[in-house]
Design an enzyme around this catalytic site. Sequence first.
Site, short mmCIF file in Angstrom:
data_model
loop_
_atom_site.label_atom_id
_atom_site.label_comp_id
_atom_site.label_asym_id
_atom_site.label_seq_id
_atom_site.Cartn_x
_atom_site.Cartn_y
_atom_site.Cartn_z
N GLU A 15 0.81 -1.22 0.00
CA GLU A 15 0.00 0.00 0.00
C GLU A 15 0.85 1.27 0.00
O GLU A 15 0.35 2.36 0.30
CB GLU A 15 -0.93 0.00 1.21
N SER A 164 -6.44 -2.40 1.62
CA SER A 164 -6.74 -2.02 0.24
C SER A 164 -7.19 -3.20 -0.61
O SER A 164 -7.10 -3.18 -1.84
CB SER A 164 -5.53 -1.34 -0.42
N SER A 299 -10.97 9.73 -0.95
CA SER A 299 -11.17 8.70 0.08
C SER A 299 -12.45 8.97 0.89
O SER A 299 -13.00 10.07 0.87
CB SER A 299 -9.97 8.65 1.04
#
Length: 326
Positions: A15, A164, A299
Amino acid sequence: MRSVIAVVAGGYSGEYEVSLRSAANIMRSIDQALFEPYLVLIGKKAWQVRIGDSYYPIDKNDFSFEEEGVKRRFSYAFITLHGTPGENGLLQGYLDMLQIPYNTGGVLTEALTFDKYCCNRYLSTFGIRTAQSVRLLAREVYDIESIAREITLPCFVKPNVGGSSIATSKVTDKEQLQPAIERAFQEATEVMVERMIVGTEVTCGCYIVGGIAHALPVTEVVVHDVEFFDYEAKYLGKSDEITPARIPDEQTQQIQQLTKDIARYIQANGIIRVDYIIEADGRPTLLEVNTTPGMTDASFIPQQVRAAQMELSNLFTEIIQDKLQK
């Protein structure tokens, strides 16, 4: 005088790039009239401060760096690492020893929430509904037939300590189970096999200031052209993220209260995000808790902050000052 702030990004996991994108948005959002932020990149080979195109090594003895002969020691760390060492308590322990405050929960909080299986088991003791799951360790022998009997297919196979949706697979047939487990073991030494939950996927952010948890609006997640909310859906635009969620007010309030309760149970700090599936009976089932959620402009948390008619810059100021004042 402005406080010198380290926005800590990078890490040792897959990530890394997501973390850098979160850090870029945090750097833009921090109030530079109050704080002097620097981007600190943590990698396996080096810890460095990046200023423009220049890199300066971090002195790990006191979490400082030198720029043109001037030594700068950080007074606060804003951690936006996804994965080790910033999401599992290792970095927090280092900062605790140096007495440098930071924005996340402490060592125990981070270690617990980083382990999805253990965190869900712990939260289930408070009556929170979680999906049936098993944990596999790389050093142990496991039996596919036993797993298939214990966890009804379809199910999900994923790294137990990743994020993720990297190396996560949806398994609909027993023959897919072994390759899915092997794929997950390539990313982590622990794998979680979890019953698939059907329903409406939602996520709720929460920020903690002065020991008080404040829930943000709930977001509904609808995926397109993919089987679940995987990496492509999260970062390549293959999903609709609807804030506020199209659910009854009573369900919204229930999820917001549950998120605040979870923040208290895990002794969270800063900003967390909790993911759920609302099943057919109308009750939410916990998916996982994220204590260093993504902070890119797209996000969930920035979306929810905007929906609450708040400014991300003001929220960051509250969170940073909450620890600095102590």
